[in-house]
Write a protein that holds these residues in place. Structure first.
Motif, short mmCIF file in Angstrom:
data_model
loop_
_atom_site.label_atom_id
_atom_site.label_comp_id
_atom_site.label_asym_id
_atom_site.label_seq_id
_atom_site.Cartn_x
_atom_site.Cartn_y
_atom_site.Cartn_z
N LEU A 19 -5.48 -5.05 1.80
CA LEU A 19 -5.89 -6.38 2.18
C LEU A 19 -4.76 -7.40 2.19
O LEU A 19 -4.92 -8.49 2.72
N LEU A 20 -3.63 -7.06 1.59
CA LEU A 20 -2.52 -8.01 1.51
C LEU A 20 -1.94 -8.28 2.89
O LEU A 20 -1.79 -7.37 3.70
N LYS A 21 -1.61 -9.53 3.14
CA LYS A 21 -0.95 -9.92 4.40
C LYS A 21 0.49 -10.26 4.09
O LYS A 21 0.78 -10.93 3.11
N GLY A 22 1.41 -9.81 4.93
CA GLY A 22 2.82 -10.10 4.72
C GLY A 22 3.42 -9.20 3.66
O GLY A 22 2.77 -8.30 3.14
N PRO A 23 4.69 -9.45 3.32
CA PRO A 23 5.38 -8.62 2.32
C PRO A 23 4.69 -8.71 0.96
O PRO A 23 4.31 -9.79 0.52
N ASP A 24 4.53 -7.58 0.31
CA ASP A 24 3.90 -7.51 -1.00
C ASP A 24 4.84 -8.12 -2.03
O ASP A 24 5.97 -7.65 -2.21
N PRO A 25 4.41 -9.18 -2.75
CA PRO A 25 5.30 -9.83 -3.72
C PRO A 25 5.71 -8.92 -4.87
O PRO A 25 6.84 -9.02 -5.37
N LEU A 26 4.84 -8.01 -5.31
CA LEU A 26 5.21 -7.08 -6.38
C LEU A 26 6.32 -6.14 -5.91
O LEU A 26 7.31 -5.93 -6.60
N LEU A 27 6.16 -5.58 -4.71
CA LEU A 27 7.19 -4.68 -4.18
C LEU A 27 8.51 -5.41 -3.98
O LEU A 27 9.57 -4.88 -4.31
N SER A 48 -3.76 10.98 -1.25
CA SER A 48 -4.26 10.90 0.13
C SER A 48 -4.20 12.25 0.83
O SER A 48 -4.45 12.34 2.04
N GLY A 49 -3.85 13.30 0.09
CA GLY A 49 -3.71 14.62 0.71
C GLY A 49 -2.53 14.66 1.68
O GLY A 49 -2.56 15.38 2.68
N ASP A 50 -1.49 13.87 1.39
CA ASP A 50 -0.32 13.75 2.26
C ASP A 50 -0.72 13.35 3.69
O ASP A 50 -0.13 13.78 4.66
N ASP A 51 -1.73 12.50 3.80
CA ASP A 51 -2.24 12.04 5.08
C ASP A 51 -1.15 11.30 5.86
O ASP A 51 -0.63 10.30 5.39
N PRO A 52 -0.79 11.79 7.06
CA PRO A 52 0.29 11.16 7.84
C PRO A 52 0.00 9.70 8.21
O PRO A 52 0.91 8.88 8.20
N ALA A 53 -1.24 9.37 8.53
CA ALA A 53 -1.58 7.99 8.90
C ALA A 53 -1.40 7.05 7.71
O ALA A 53 -0.86 5.94 7.85
N PHE A 54 -1.83 7.49 6.52
CA PHE A 54 -1.67 6.65 5.34
C PHE A 54 -0.19 6.55 4.97
O PHE A 54 0.29 5.49 4.59
N GLN A 55 0.54 7.64 5.11
CA GLN A 55 1.98 7.60 4.83
C GLN A 55 2.67 6.61 5.75
O GLN A 55 3.53 5.84 5.32
N ASP A 56 2.29 6.59 7.02
CA ASP A 56 2.88 5.65 7.97
C ASP A 56 2.55 4.22 7.56
O ASP A 56 3.43 3.35 7.54
N PHE A 57 1.28 3.97 7.21
CA PHE A 57 0.87 2.64 6.76
C PHE A 57 1.70 2.21 5.55
O PHE A 57 2.25 1.11 5.50
N LEU A 58 1.81 3.09 4.55
CA LEU A 58 2.52 2.75 3.33
C LEU A 58 4.02 2.59 3.57
O LEU A 58 4.65 1.69 3.02
N SER A 59 4.59 3.43 4.40
CA SER A 59 6.02 3.31 4.72
C SER A 59 6.32 1.96 5.34
O SER A 59 7.29 1.30 4.98
N ARG A 60 5.47 1.54 6.30
CA ARG A 60 5.68 0.23 6.93
C ARG A 60 5.55 -0.89 5.90
O ARG A 60 6.33 -1.84 5.91
N ARG A 61 4.58 -0.76 4.98
CA ARG A 61 4.37 -1.77 3.94
C ARG A 61 5.60 -1.86 3.02
O ARG A 61 6.05 -2.94 2.67
N LEU A 62 6.13 -0.69 2.63
CA LEU A 62 7.31 -0.67 1.76
C LEU A 62 8.53 -1.25 2.48
O LEU A 62 9.29 -2.03 1.90
N MET A 63 8.71 -0.89 3.74
CA MET A 63 9.86 -1.39 4.50
C MET A 63 9.76 -2.89 4.75
O MET A 63 10.76 -3.60 4.70
N THR A 64 8.55 -3.38 4.97
CA THR A 64 8.35 -4.83 5.15
C THR A 64 8.74 -5.59 3.89
O THR A 64 9.26 -6.70 3.96
N ALA A 65 8.54 -4.96 2.74
CA ALA A 65 8.88 -5.59 1.46
C ALA A 65 10.36 -5.44 1.12
O ALA A 65 10.83 -6.06 0.16
N GLY A 66 11.11 -4.60 1.87
CA GLY A 66 12.53 -4.50 1.61
C GLY A 66 13.07 -3.10 1.39
O GLY A 66 14.26 -2.93 1.15
N ALA A 67 12.22 -2.07 1.47
CA ALA A 67 12.71 -0.71 1.27
C ALA A 67 13.54 -0.25 2.47
O ALA A 67 13.36 -0.73 3.59
#
Length: 74
Positions: A19-27, A48-67
């Motif tokens: 539900l978070l919008k924008g870069p995650d402040p904790l990350l 997530s059972g190594d779900d590719p769609a969830f991994q893509d979502f999470l990767s984008r979220r991490l990169m948006t925060a600075g990863a």
């Protein structure tokens, strides 16, 4: 801290994470404390059972925060 004195962070999320919008402040704070510009992140996708769609979502979220690279650690 690892043997070099570098911090190691373990972060877990839940359904509200989506539900978070924008870069995650904790990350952003974790990446700042790591002291590395665009740090590499290992993602363990067991819940997530190594779900590719969830991994893509999470990767984008991490990169948006600075990863940098986000790598699946199966």
């Amino acid at each position: 801290m690892d043997e070099t004195g570098s911090p190691i962070f373990l972060i877990a999320g839940g359904p509200s994470t989506r539900l978070l919008k924008g870069p995650d402040p904790l990350l952003r704070e974790v990446f700042r404390l790591a002291g590395v510009r665009r740090p590499s992140v290992a993602y363990v996708g067991a819940a997530s059972g190594d779900d590719p769609a969830f991994q893509d979502f999470l990767s984008r979220r991490l990169m948006t925060a600075g990863a940098g690279d986000v790598t699946l650690a199966p």
